[in-house]
Motif scaffolding. Structure first.
Motif, mmCIF file in Angstrom:
data_model
loop_
_atom_site.group_PDB
_atom_site.id
_atom_site.type_symbol
_atom_site.label_atom_id
_atom_site.label_comp_id
_atom_site.label_asym_id
_atom_site.label_seq_id
_atom_site.Cartn_x
_atom_site.Cartn_y
_atom_site.Cartn_z
ATOM 1 N N ASP A 72 -31.486 -16.914 -0.973
ATOM 2 C CA ASP A 72 -30.775 -18.236 -0.907
ATOM 3 C C ASP A 72 -29.672 -18.484 -1.635
ATOM 4 O OD1 ASP A 72 -33.393 -19.270 0.145
ATOM 5 O OD2 ASP A 72 -34.184 -20.057 -1.621
ATOM 6 N N ALA A 73 -29.195 -17.500 -2.590
ATOM 7 C CA ALA A 73 -28.005 -17.659 -3.101
ATOM 8 C C ALA A 73 -26.741 -17.213 -2.245
ATOM 9 C CB ALA A 73 -27.770 -16.271 -4.120
ATOM 10 N N VAL A 74 -27.243 -16.158 -1.215
ATOM 11 C CA VAL A 74 -26.067 -16.004 -0.162
ATOM 12 C C VAL A 74 -26.229 -17.080 0.884
ATOM 13 C CG1 VAL A 74 -25.811 -13.838 -1.109
ATOM 14 C CG2 VAL A 74 -27.426 -14.237 0.775
ATOM 15 N N LYS A 75 -27.034 -18.040 1.150
ATOM 16 C CA LYS A 75 -27.257 -18.842 2.079
ATOM 17 C C LYS A 75 -27.629 -18.311 3.319
ATOM 18 C CE LYS A 75 -26.159 -22.889 -0.066
ATOM 19 N NZ LYS A 75 -26.052 -22.694 -1.489
ATOM 20 N N GLY A 76 -28.569 -17.351 3.281
ATOM 21 C CA GLY A 76 -28.846 -16.330 4.406
ATOM 22 C C GLY A 76 -29.389 -17.358 5.404
ATOM 23 N N ASP A 77 -30.152 -18.485 5.546
ATOM 24 C CA ASP A 77 -30.603 -19.031 6.530
ATOM 25 C C ASP A 77 -29.529 -19.729 7.238
ATOM 26 O OD1 ASP A 77 -33.119 -18.526 6.156
ATOM 27 O OD2 ASP A 77 -33.511 -20.237 5.000
ATOM 28 N N ASP A 78 -28.156 -19.992 6.699
ATOM 29 C CA ASP A 78 -26.997 -20.507 7.198
ATOM 30 C C ASP A 78 -26.240 -19.468 7.879
ATOM 31 O OD1 ASP A 78 -28.074 -23.018 6.602
ATOM 32 O OD2 ASP A 78 -26.946 -22.682 4.683
ATOM 33 N N LEU A 79 -26.416 -18.249 7.839
ATOM 34 C CA LEU A 79 -25.404 -17.102 8.316
ATOM 35 C C LEU A 79 -26.172 -16.519 9.651
ATOM 36 C CD1 LEU A 79 -25.037 -15.272 5.129
ATOM 37 C CD2 LEU A 79 -23.401 -17.053 6.157
ATOM 38 N N PRO A 80 -25.153 -16.226 10.568
ATOM 39 C CA PRO A 80 -25.517 -15.493 11.647
ATOM 40 C C PRO A 80 -26.289 -14.244 11.413
ATOM 41 C CG PRO A 80 -22.970 -15.860 11.474
ATOM 42 C CD PRO A 80 -23.618 -16.217 10.118
ATOM 43 N N ALA A 81 -27.167 -14.036 12.569
ATOM 44 C CA ALA A 81 -27.812 -12.594 12.425
ATOM 45 C C ALA A 81 -26.955 -11.421 12.166
ATOM 46 C CB ALA A 81 -28.517 -12.560 13.964
ATOM 47 N N GLY A 82 -27.381 -10.741 11.272
ATOM 48 C CA GLY A 82 -26.612 -9.178 10.762
ATOM 49 C C GLY A 82 -25.706 -9.681 9.547
ATOM 50 N N ILE A 83 -25.019 -10.880 9.780
ATOM 51 C CA ILE A 83 -24.087 -11.112 8.434
ATOM 52 C C ILE A 83 -25.013 -11.447 7.267
ATOM 53 C CG2 ILE A 83 -22.413 -12.670 7.568
ATOM 54 C CD1 ILE A 83 -21.482 -10.807 9.682
ATOM 55 N N ALA A 106 -13.448 -10.410 3.486
ATOM 56 C CA ALA A 106 -13.223 -9.831 4.952
ATOM 57 C C ALA A 106 -13.113 -10.894 5.832
ATOM 58 C CB ALA A 106 -14.540 -9.337 4.988
ATOM 59 N N LEU A 107 -13.024 -12.196 5.585
ATOM 60 C CA LEU A 107 -12.854 -13.248 6.559
ATOM 61 C C LEU A 107 -11.270 -13.316 6.864
ATOM 62 C CD1 LEU A 107 -15.248 -15.618 5.321
ATOM 63 C CD2 LEU A 107 -15.309 -14.793 7.790
ATOM 64 N N GLY A 108 -10.486 -12.825 5.870
ATOM 65 C CA GLY A 108 -8.970 -12.969 6.136
ATOM 66 C C GLY A 108 -8.506 -14.252 6.347
ATOM 67 N N PRO A 109 -7.748 -14.459 7.311
ATOM 68 C CA PRO A 109 -7.114 -15.977 7.271
ATOM 69 C C PRO A 109 -7.998 -16.935 7.881
ATOM 70 C CG PRO A 109 -6.211 -14.474 9.149
ATOM 71 C CD PRO A 109 -7.039 -13.562 8.114
ATOM 72 N N ALA A 129 -16.778 -19.467 12.502
ATOM 73 C CA ALA A 129 -15.691 -19.221 13.671
ATOM 74 C C ALA A 129 -15.301 -17.970 13.949
ATOM 75 C CB ALA A 129 -14.648 -19.804 12.634
ATOM 76 N N VAL A 130 -16.003 -16.881 13.420
ATOM 77 C CA VAL A 130 -15.607 -15.404 13.830
ATOM 78 C C VAL A 130 -16.295 -15.173 15.167
ATOM 79 C CG1 VAL A 130 -16.090 -13.066 13.250
ATOM 80 C CG2 VAL A 130 -15.634 -14.640 11.356
ATOM 81 N N ASN A 131 -15.565 -14.593 16.009
ATOM 82 C CA ASN A 131 -15.846 -14.173 17.285
ATOM 83 C C ASN A 131 -16.438 -12.953 17.310
ATOM 84 O OD1 ASN A 131 -14.955 -16.539 18.716
ATOM 85 N ND2 ASN A 131 -12.999 -15.850 18.653
ATOM 86 N N ASP A 132 -15.934 -11.903 16.508
ATOM 87 C CA ASP A 132 -16.355 -10.502 16.653
ATOM 88 C C ASP A 132 -17.183 -10.373 15.302
ATOM 89 O OD1 ASP A 132 -16.905 -7.645 16.645
ATOM 90 O OD2 ASP A 132 -14.990 -7.406 17.509
ATOM 91 N N GLN A 133 -18.461 -10.368 15.372
ATOM 92 C CA GLN A 133 -19.389 -10.175 14.115
ATOM 93 C C GLN A 133 -19.665 -8.791 13.726
ATOM 94 O OE1 GLN A 133 -20.321 -12.771 12.453
ATOM 95 N NE2 GLN A 133 -20.652 -14.435 13.830
ATOM 96 N N ASP A 134 -19.201 -7.721 14.801
ATOM 97 C CA ASP A 134 -19.477 -6.477 14.320
ATOM 98 C C ASP A 134 -18.227 -6.031 13.582
ATOM 99 O OD1 ASP A 134 -21.620 -6.106 15.810
ATOM 100 O OD2 ASP A 134 -20.815 -4.722 17.186
ATOM 101 N N ALA A 135 -16.855 -6.484 13.964
ATOM 102 C CA ALA A 135 -15.736 -6.329 13.252
ATOM 103 C C ALA A 135 -15.859 -6.790 11.692
ATOM 104 C CB ALA A 135 -14.439 -6.815 13.935
ATOM 105 N N ARG A 169 -24.300 -1.272 7.538
ATOM 106 C CA ARG A 169 -23.472 -1.319 8.686
ATOM 107 C C ARG A 169 -24.178 -1.299 10.053
ATOM 108 N NH1 ARG A 169 -17.858 -0.246 8.226
ATOM 109 N NH2 ARG A 169 -18.114 0.867 6.527
ATOM 110 N N ALA A 170 -25.038 -0.299 10.025
ATOM 111 C CA ALA A 170 -25.700 0.036 11.609
ATOM 112 C C ALA A 170 -26.817 -1.139 11.665
ATOM 113 C CB ALA A 170 -26.212 1.529 11.570
ATOM 114 N N ILE A 171 -27.691 -1.517 10.804
ATOM 115 C CA ILE A 171 -28.470 -2.476 11.027
ATOM 116 C C ILE A 171 -28.057 -3.953 11.337
ATOM 117 C CG2 ILE A 171 -30.536 -3.644 9.701
ATOM 118 C CD1 ILE A 171 -31.075 -0.934 8.428
ATOM 119 N N GLY A 172 -26.976 -4.128 10.330
ATOM 120 C CA GLY A 172 -26.340 -5.392 10.578
ATOM 121 C C GLY A 172 -25.797 -5.570 11.916
ATOM 122 N N LYS A 173 -25.211 -4.686 12.410
ATOM 123 C CA LYS A 173 -24.439 -4.558 13.682
ATOM 124 C C LYS A 173 -25.337 -4.830 14.602
ATOM 125 C CE LYS A 173 -20.253 -2.062 13.022
ATOM 126 N NZ LYS A 173 -19.336 -0.893 13.451
ATOM 127 N N ALA A 174 -26.717 -4.101 14.599
ATOM 128 C CA ALA A 174 -27.656 -4.496 15.781
ATOM 129 C C ALA A 174 -28.176 -5.658 15.749
ATOM 130 C CB ALA A 174 -28.827 -3.464 15.252
#
Length: 281
Positions: A72-83, A106-109, A129-135, A169-174
């Protein structure tokens, strides 16, 4: 636990954490399945219960702590899969604030808010707003490793942490690409807590100030002697002797001043890189 992915993410976090540990170099101290004795004591007190060894933590308590204090602290339910999983694992290992800081950096600009370790609407909007979740996952994990390498405990636990982050890293990308994620494994040392309080100390600039000041003072003395030499010019022997001292003082003063300025530049540069890695001002 509401979502099935939270359960799956927790199963992998628990695999990384192992069972009971109390490594003398682990800043987390006594830990059972990733929950430290300090966290367990605070949890029990919040429920009006007496403290006891974290070895005795029940599954219900374990799941409640992970759900409330990390997912809940990282708002897991509101984040995309992997992130969600990447942030969750980082929160358990280094605290939710530090994990969120890695994300914000990591989100940059795309992220317009302050890098403060708070998962607010601005951060969540930037993630969506991120298009490339792997990156993005790569950048988060890179931030995490850069942080860990600046900890005094890196020589002891770095190998295990590196293996853990590689799997995260590998699990998140999957998950981000809707693939079936691999199972997680336990690595020796990977469960040790990686806290910002254990970061390397920034180099002191005091030696640079001393050297620079000595160089300037030496230059002043050399100038005074030069004036004295001009007055003693008729006495060739004394004038020659003072001239040699002036040359030596001038060279030493220049070396001290240049060395002091050079060390100050090095110290400031290293301090800046340290601050960037650990996420402090």
């Amino acid at each position: 636990m509401a979502s099935s992915r939270e359960k799956e993410a927790l199963a992998r976090v628990l695999a990384h954490e192992g069972d009971y540990s109390n490594h003398p170099d682990d800043p987390g101290g006594a830990t059972m399945k990733g929950v430290t004795q300090r966290v367990y004591d605070a949890y029990r007190k919040s429920k009006g219960l007496g403290t006891r060894s974290v070895r005795l933590i029940t599954n219900a308590e374990l799941y409640d702590i992970y759900d409330r204090q990390y997912w809940d602290a990282v708002k897991g339910d509101d984040l995309p899969a992997g992130i969600d999983y990447v942030l969750f694992d980082g929160a358990v290992n280094s605290g939710p604030k530090q994990s969120i800081i890695w994300l914000q950096r990591a989100l940059g600009p795309l992220y317009k808010g302050r890098v403060d370790g708070t998962m607010g609407f601005t951060t969540i909007a930037a993630v969506n707003a991120v298009n490339d979740q792997d990156a993005l996952i790569d950048r988060i994990c890179d931030q995490r490793l850069a942080f860990m390498r600046r900890l005094k405990t890196w020589p002891t636990f770095g190998r295990g942490w590196s293996a853990r982050v590689a799997e995260v890293r590998a699990i998140g990308k999957a998950w981000a690409t809707s693939d079936e994620p691999q199972v997680a494994n336990f690595y020796d040392g990977a469960s040790a807590k990686a806290f910002v309080e254990d970061a390397e100390a920034a180099p002191m600039t005091a030696p640079a100030d001393v050297a620079t000041g000595a160089g300037v003072s030496g230059g002043v003395v050399a100038g005074t002697l030069q004036s004295l030499q001009d007055q003693l010019l008729p006495f060739s022997y004394a004038s020659e002797w003072i001239g040699r001292i002036i040359v030596i003082l001038t060279i030493v003063s220049a070396l001290l001043a240049i060395g002091g300025l050079g060390y100050r530049w090095y110290a400031n540069r290293k301090a800046k890189r340290l601050a960037e890695a650990v996420g402090t001002p």
